[in-house]
Enzyme design. Structure first.
Site: not given
Length: 154
Positions: A44-46
């Site tokens: 998700g952060c990527t």
């Protein structure tokens, strides 16, 4: 502490990827998208970082600077930024002081286990240092586009 739209954005000066210091005071006079994310190089952060990065030219045209922040150490940020060719600052808040000041260091729960972590959130800060818009508990798909529309509107 719980921040609201219209409040002054808490200042910070933190180490960032590439050996830079990331500070809100240094960005005064420009709009800032300050987005908080849990962990470098997770799915998700990527995706969130890559989506913001893909729109960086449009944010620049809207006179808006992007800044990502997590509690990961600078070395982790360096690898993350290099791996995905991210062209904006990533601030490291290992002390969690800034995360706490923005109210995004919160108790979370997964599979019945409670732990402290970053609530994925984004703050749009206007050129005077006031919080113009807040997104909490962000869902990644389409979020960067939504933030860009808001930045273009102030």
């Amino acid at each position: 502490m719980f921040l609201n739209e219209g409040d002054s954005a808490p200042d910070f000066a933190l180490p960032g990827a590439g050996g830079e210091t990331v500070s809100l005071a240094a960005l005064k006079g420009r709009k800032v998208v300050l987005y908080f994310y849990p962990k470098d190089d997770t799915s998700g952060c990527t995706r969130e970082a890559v989506e913001f990065n893909a729109l960086r030219d449009k944010f620049a045209r809207a006179k808006t600077v992007l800044v990502g922040m997590s509690p990961d150490p600078v070395k982790s940020h360096d690898k993350f930024r290099d791996k995905y060719e991210l062209a904006f600052p990533l601030a490291s808040d290992e002390t969690k002081r800034t995360l706490s000041a923005y109210g995004v260091w919160v108790e979370k729960s997964m599979y019945g286990r409670k732990y402290m972590g970053v609530e994925r959130s984004t703050f749009l800060i206007d050129a005077t240092g006031k919080i113009a818009k807040i997104w909490r508990k962000v869902k990644v798909p389409g979020h960067a586009e939504e933030v860009l529309k808001a930045a273009e509107g102030i």
